[in-house]
Write a protein that holds these residues in place. Structure first.
Motif, PDB file in Angstrom:
ATOM      1  N   PHE A 140       0.858  -1.387  -0.034  1.00 60.27           N
ATOM      2  CA  PHE A 140      -0.005   0.134  -0.015  1.00 60.27           C
ATOM      3  C   PHE A 140       0.791   1.284  -0.031  1.00 60.27           C
ATOM      4  O   PHE A 140       0.531   2.176  -0.781  1.00 60.27           O
ATOM      5  N   LEU A 141       1.898   1.169   1.001  1.00 54.73           N
ATOM      6  CA  LEU A 141       2.908   2.460   0.961  1.00 54.73           C
ATOM      7  C   LEU A 141       3.635   2.880  -0.265  1.00 54.73           C
ATOM      8  O   LEU A 141       3.777   3.770  -0.777  1.00 54.73           O
ATOM      9  N   ALA A 142       4.209   1.486  -0.811  1.00 57.31           N
ATOM     10  CA  ALA A 142       5.197   1.620  -1.983  1.00 57.31           C
ATOM     11  C   ALA A 142       4.180   2.067  -3.190  1.00 57.31           C
ATOM     12  O   ALA A 142       4.768   2.798  -3.898  1.00 57.31           O
ATOM     13  N   ASP A 143       3.163   1.590  -3.242  1.00 58.49           N
ATOM     14  CA  ASP A 143       2.354   1.852  -4.559  1.00 58.49           C
ATOM     15  C   ASP A 143       2.009   3.297  -4.489  1.00 58.49           C
ATOM     16  O   ASP A 143       1.856   3.970  -5.648  1.00 58.49           O
ATOM     17  N   ARG A 144       2.131   4.084  -3.436  1.00 62.57           N
ATOM     18  CA  ARG A 144       1.650   5.598  -3.297  1.00 62.57           C
ATOM     19  C   ARG A 144       3.035   6.351  -3.086  1.00 62.57           C
ATOM     20  O   ARG A 144       2.818   7.519  -2.766  1.00 62.57           O
ATOM     21  N   GLY A 145       4.163   5.912  -2.942  1.00 60.96           N
ATOM     22  CA  GLY A 145       5.389   6.372  -3.078  1.00 60.96           C
ATOM     23  C   GLY A 145       5.679   7.047  -1.768  1.00 60.96           C
ATOM     24  O   GLY A 145       6.487   7.934  -1.401  1.00 60.96           O
ATOM     25  N   TYR A 146       5.175   6.610  -0.355  1.00 66.10           N
ATOM     26  CA  TYR A 146       5.491   6.899   0.790  1.00 66.10           C
ATOM     27  C   TYR A 146       6.824   6.213   1.434  1.00 66.10           C
ATOM     28  O   TYR A 146       6.726   4.962   1.645  1.00 66.10           O
ATOM     29  N   THR A 147       7.762   6.828   1.498  1.00 59.64           N
ATOM     30  CA  THR A 147       9.110   6.277   1.902  1.00 59.64           C
ATOM     31  C   THR A 147       9.542   6.583   3.432  1.00 59.64           C
ATOM     32  O   THR A 147      10.241   5.965   3.971  1.00 59.64           O
ATOM     33  N   ARG A 148       8.899   7.825   3.727  1.00 56.94           N
ATOM     34  CA  ARG A 148       9.268   8.259   5.153  1.00 56.94           C
ATOM     35  C   ARG A 148       8.019   8.314   5.910  1.00 56.94           C
ATOM     36  O   ARG A 148       7.147   9.230   5.622  1.00 56.94           O
ATOM     37  N   VAL A 149       8.175   7.431   6.921  1.00 55.26           N
ATOM     38  CA  VAL A 149       6.774   7.099   7.463  1.00 55.26           C
ATOM     39  C   VAL A 149       6.831   6.976   8.887  1.00 55.26           C
ATOM     40  O   VAL A 149       7.699   6.723   9.589  1.00 55.26           O
ATOM     41  N   SER A 150       5.855   7.909   9.460  1.00 55.59           N
ATOM     42  CA  SER A 150       5.650   8.028  11.037  1.00 55.59           C
ATOM     43  C   SER A 150       4.654   7.179  11.681  1.00 55.59           C
ATOM     44  O   SER A 150       3.603   7.148  10.902  1.00 55.59           O
ATOM     45  N   VAL A 151       5.042   6.646  12.435  1.00 50.49           N
ATOM     46  CA  VAL A 151       3.714   5.911  13.602  1.00 50.49           C
ATOM     47  C   VAL A 151       3.306   6.370  14.972  1.00 50.49           C
ATOM     48  O   VAL A 151       4.383   6.840  15.490  1.00 50.49           O
ATOM     49  N   LEU A 152       2.028   6.638  14.950  1.00 50.29           N
ATOM     50  CA  LEU A 152       1.725   7.186  16.520  1.00 50.29           C
ATOM     51  C   LEU A 152       0.960   5.878  16.939  1.00 50.29           C
ATOM     52  O   LEU A 152      -0.083   5.460  16.069  1.00 50.29           O
ATOM     53  N   VAL A 153       1.390   5.227  17.998  1.00 51.35           N
ATOM     54  CA  VAL A 153       0.810   3.959  18.641  1.00 51.35           C
ATOM     55  C   VAL A 153       0.563   4.150  20.010  1.00 51.35           C
ATOM     56  O   VAL A 153       1.215   4.508  20.764  1.00 51.35           O
ATOM     57  N   LEU A 173       6.246  -2.638   7.999  1.00 48.73           N
ATOM     58  CA  LEU A 173       6.643  -1.247   7.647  1.00 48.73           C
ATOM     59  C   LEU A 173       8.040  -1.171   7.513  1.00 48.73           C
ATOM     60  O   LEU A 173       8.512  -0.146   7.029  1.00 48.73           O
ATOM     61  N   ASP A 174       8.793  -1.656   8.570  1.00 53.93           N
ATOM     62  CA  ASP A 174      10.212  -1.402   8.634  1.00 53.93           C
ATOM     63  C   ASP A 174      10.880  -2.236   7.858  1.00 53.93           C
ATOM     64  O   ASP A 174      12.036  -2.968   8.080  1.00 53.93           O
ATOM     65  N   SER A 175      10.583  -1.959   6.641  1.00 49.20           N
ATOM     66  CA  SER A 175      11.332  -2.781   5.592  1.00 49.20           C
ATOM     67  C   SER A 175      11.351  -2.031   4.174  1.00 49.20           C
ATOM     68  O   SER A 175      10.851  -0.816   4.050  1.00 49.20           O
ATOM     69  N   ASP A 176      11.874  -2.739   3.094  1.00 49.00           N
ATOM     70  CA  ASP A 176      11.822  -2.006   1.899  1.00 49.00           C
ATOM     71  C   ASP A 176      12.652  -0.449   1.713  1.00 49.00           C
ATOM     72  O   ASP A 176      12.284   0.345   1.027  1.00 49.00           O
ATOM     73  N   GLY A 177      13.694  -0.265   2.709  1.00 54.10           N
ATOM     74  CA  GLY A 177      14.300   0.885   2.802  1.00 54.10           C
ATOM     75  C   GLY A 177      13.358   2.080   3.309  1.00 54.10           C
ATOM     76  O   GLY A 177      13.963   3.312   3.165  1.00 54.10           O
ATOM     77  N   ARG A 178      12.362   1.910   4.186  1.00 49.75           N
ATOM     78  CA  ARG A 178      11.535   3.222   4.450  1.00 49.75           C
ATOM     79  C   ARG A 178      12.204   3.730   5.810  1.00 49.75           C
ATOM     80  O   ARG A 178      12.754   3.060   6.351  1.00 49.75           O
TER      81      ARG A 178
END
Length: 389
Positions: free
Chosen positions: A26-39, A57-62
């Motif tokens: 989902f993230l890769a298809d939309r070009g999101y590479t810098r991802v923040s998580v609030l949990v 999430l913590d894969s594919d170079g993000r």
């Protein structure tokens, strides 16, 4: 029900048990590479599903940045500002909120405060946000608030002791991900509180004066999904299908609510939440059956339509259907062990008159009820039903 209205849904939905496992794609298809998580703290600490999804999430170079939110059911503006400050140095393409309604509210608010100057309380009210926020994904781990689709983010101003959120323009999540796997480890008390919150949204959006043909379509289906699935919290707690039903019902109820309005139960819950720390979902749920009984006694007849969705009753009058609906709702509350009394939060017969005074500013909300309900005396009578004599 009004016949001239506007209607809005701006959140893209991803739906299905286990659908979170596709989040990397989902993230890769939309070009999101810098991802923040609030949990939520409890999710980060206790959820094996979170650990699984975080690994994806913590894969594919993000680039991943994580902020763990302290356990809070009623966040205030000061805490919101603290979270925003933690995000300011971080470059991010998208913020993912994983948690209950408060976590999702914080996620949506942080997203707009990173692109609009000032403090959170500066935007308290409606349509004060000027610039669109950073994109967000809302992933509820409880099924009830509807925050993943509403245009509201609720916070308490602890200095004024008032609860009024940041609402309206740009306060919707960009994406919502409804996956029952997140809810399976939710404690029963939290699941019940959230479920009653969703049921309150459903019934109030159905019967409020600002309801319309489209919102009632959502309200009806939300009620059918939630009412038929909530007993599984007690009878079959590991049933993924029923948990997914409640999530869907909560989502639909949220759409109906912010496109129409609320009512007595929701309004009563706000002051007692701020002043007596009554959890919001339980706060509304305590009053919900009593409000239905009140409306039926005053001649409101449209609950018959909802009864027919879950218990077709040919051959009985509309009046009898409404009475049966009130009894069914009371029985459901009792099955879920929703408290009837407020004394465990310090609201008793000795101070109930003082508590009732907190309801006086809420007449506009009470006026959304289909039959008259007065802040200066009906609210006190309703409160007295929920304190021990």
């Amino acid at each position: 029900m009004i016949d001239q209205f506007s209607f809005k849904v701006a959140t893209e939905l991803q739906y299905g048990v286990g659908c979170s496992r596709s989040i990397g794609t989902f993230l890769a298809d939309r070009g999101y590479t810098r991802v923040s998580v609030l949990v939520d703290e409890g999710v980060a600490t206790n959820s094996s599903y979170y650990r699984e999804i975080f690994g994806l999430l913590d894969s594919d170079g993000r680039q991943i940045h994580v902020e763990v939110l302290r356990g809070t059911e009623e966040p205030d503006y000061d805490y919101l500002d603290d979270v925003v400050a933690a995000f300011c140095p971080i470059e991010t393409d998208i913020i993912i909120g994983i948690g209950g309604g408060s976590c999702l509210d914080i996620t949506k608010a942080v997203a707009v405060l990173l692109t609009n100057p000032g403090k959170g309380v500066d935007y308290r009210g409606f349509d004060k946000v000027v610039n669109p926020g950073i994109p967000t994904i809302a992933i509820p781990t409880t099924a009830g608030t509807g925050s993943e689709v509403t245009i509201n983010a609720v916070f308490t101003d602890k200095h004024e002791k008032k609860k009024l959120g940041i609402n309206g323009r740009y306060l919707n999540a960009t994406f919502a991900l409804l996956d029952a796997e997140w809810t399976m480890s939710c404690p029963l008390s939290v699941a019940v509180s959230s479920g009653m919150d969703a049921l309150t949204h459903t019934l109030e959006s159905f019967m409020c004066k600002k309801s319309n043909l489209l919102t009632r379509t959502f309200s009806r289906e939300a009620f059918r999904q939630i009412y038929t699935a909530l007993p599984a919290l007690i009878d079959d707690p590991q049933n993924h299908e029923k948990r997914q039903q409640i999530l869907l019902g909560s989502y639909l109820a949220g759409i109906a609510l912010f496109n129409s309005g609320s009512g007595i139960s929701g309004a009563l819950s706000y002051p007692i939440g701020v002043h007596y720390k009554v959890p919001h979902g339980i706060g509304g749920g305590i009053f919900l059956a009593s409000v239905v009984e009140y409306n039926v006694a005053k001649g409101y007849l449209e609950y018959a339509e909802l009864l027919d969705l879950v218990e077709p009753s040919p051959g009985i009058s509309v009046e009898e259907k409404n009475q049966r609906f009130a009894k069914r709702l009371r029985a459901l509350s009792d099955l879920l062990d929703v408290p009837r009394y407020l004394d465990q939060w310090g609201i008793t017969i000795e101070n109930v008159s003082e508590v009732a005074k907190l309801m006086l500013p809420l007449q506009a909300a009470f006026d959304q009820n289909p039959v008259p309900f007065a802040a200066d005396h009906d609210a006190l009578a309703m409160l007295k039903k929920h304190v021990r004599p």
